[in-house]
Write a protein that holds these residues in place. Structure first.
Motif, mmCIF file in Angstrom:
data_model
loop_
_atom_site.group_PDB
_atom_site.id
_atom_site.type_symbol
_atom_site.label_atom_id
_atom_site.label_comp_id
_atom_site.label_asym_id
_atom_site.label_seq_id
_atom_site.Cartn_x
_atom_site.Cartn_y
_atom_site.Cartn_z
ATOM 1 N N GLU A 25 0.829 -1.206 0.000
ATOM 2 C CA GLU A 25 0.000 0.000 0.000
ATOM 3 C C GLU A 25 0.864 1.256 0.000
ATOM 4 O O GLU A 25 0.575 2.219 -0.704
ATOM 5 N N GLU A 28 2.377 1.637 -3.447
ATOM 6 C CA GLU A 28 1.362 2.088 -4.397
ATOM 7 C C GLU A 28 1.062 3.574 -4.185
ATOM 8 O O GLU A 28 0.961 4.337 -5.147
ATOM 9 N N ARG A 29 0.935 3.988 -2.951
ATOM 10 C CA ARG A 29 0.677 5.397 -2.637
ATOM 11 C C ARG A 29 1.855 6.267 -3.094
ATOM 12 O O ARG A 29 1.669 7.311 -3.711
ATOM 13 N N GLU A 30 3.076 5.807 -2.840
ATOM 14 C CA GLU A 30 4.275 6.542 -3.251
ATOM 15 C C GLU A 30 4.351 6.619 -4.777
ATOM 16 O O GLU A 30 4.660 7.664 -5.345
ATOM 17 N N SER A 31 4.054 5.505 -5.439
ATOM 18 C CA SER A 31 4.078 5.474 -6.903
ATOM 19 C C SER A 31 3.061 6.450 -7.481
ATOM 20 O O SER A 31 3.363 7.201 -8.404
ATOM 21 N N ARG A 32 1.864 6.437 -6.935
ATOM 22 C CA ARG A 32 0.811 7.343 -7.405
ATOM 23 C C ARG A 32 1.225 8.800 -7.182
ATOM 24 O O ARG A 32 1.079 9.651 -8.056
ATOM 25 N N SER A 33 1.805 9.076 -6.022
ATOM 26 C CA SER A 33 2.248 10.434 -5.697
ATOM 27 C C SER A 33 3.341 10.899 -6.657
ATOM 28 O O SER A 33 3.296 12.025 -7.169
ATOM 29 N N ARG A 34 4.322 10.028 -6.917
ATOM 30 C CA ARG A 34 5.417 10.382 -7.838
ATOM 31 C C ARG A 34 4.893 10.605 -9.257
ATOM 32 O O ARG A 34 5.303 11.527 -9.943
ATOM 33 N N ARG A 35 3.992 9.716 -9.679
ATOM 34 C CA ARG A 35 3.427 9.826 -11.020
ATOM 35 C C ARG A 35 2.712 11.174 -11.178
ATOM 36 O O ARG A 35 2.909 11.876 -12.162
ATOM 37 N N GLU A 36 1.908 11.556 -10.198
ATOM 38 C CA GLU A 36 1.206 12.842 -10.239
ATOM 39 C C GLU A 36 2.191 14.005 -10.220
ATOM 40 O O GLU A 36 2.029 14.983 -10.955
ATOM 41 N N TRP A 39 4.005 14.144 -13.611
ATOM 42 C CA TRP A 39 3.087 14.597 -14.643
ATOM 43 C C TRP A 39 2.882 16.099 -14.534
ATOM 44 O O TRP A 39 2.959 16.813 -15.528
#
Length: 97
Positions: A25, A28-36, A39
């Motif tokens: 989790e 996944e949260r870190e990945s989502r944060s980095r992706r945002e 971007w």
């Protein structure tokens, strides 16, 4: 091992499954944060680069057109001033100015 019973791993941590789940989790949260984040940064950089290119092109066109208009205006104004100066010096031209 009897049927229906789970083998016991002496080296397995009791909380290992919960720890893996928590790490997944977190990842996944870190990945989502980095992706945002990337971007957003990429979007802003793209906008800035686009502005630079557009502004430079606009400046180049405007400078060229402004210089041509300035030269034409200067020539017309110079001619008008010259006519005004010479109007008083030429006999019979007193009514021009």
């Amino acid at each position: 091992i009897e049927e229906g019973k789970k083998a016991v791993d002496l080296w397995e941590d009791e909380n290992e499954e919960a720890t893996h789940s928590g790490r997944d989790e977190d990842l996944e949260r870190e990945s989502r944060s980095r992706r945002e984040q990337f971007w957003s940064e990429g979007y802003r950089e793209g906008i800035e680069e686009g502005k630079k290119a557009t502004v430079q092109r606009g400046f180049n066109v405007g400078f060229r057109e402004g210089a041509a208009a300035g030269v034409a205006y200067g020539q017309v104004r110079g001619a008008a001033v010259s006519v005004g100066i010479f109007a008083g010096q030429v006999p019979g031209s007193g009514g021009w100015a």
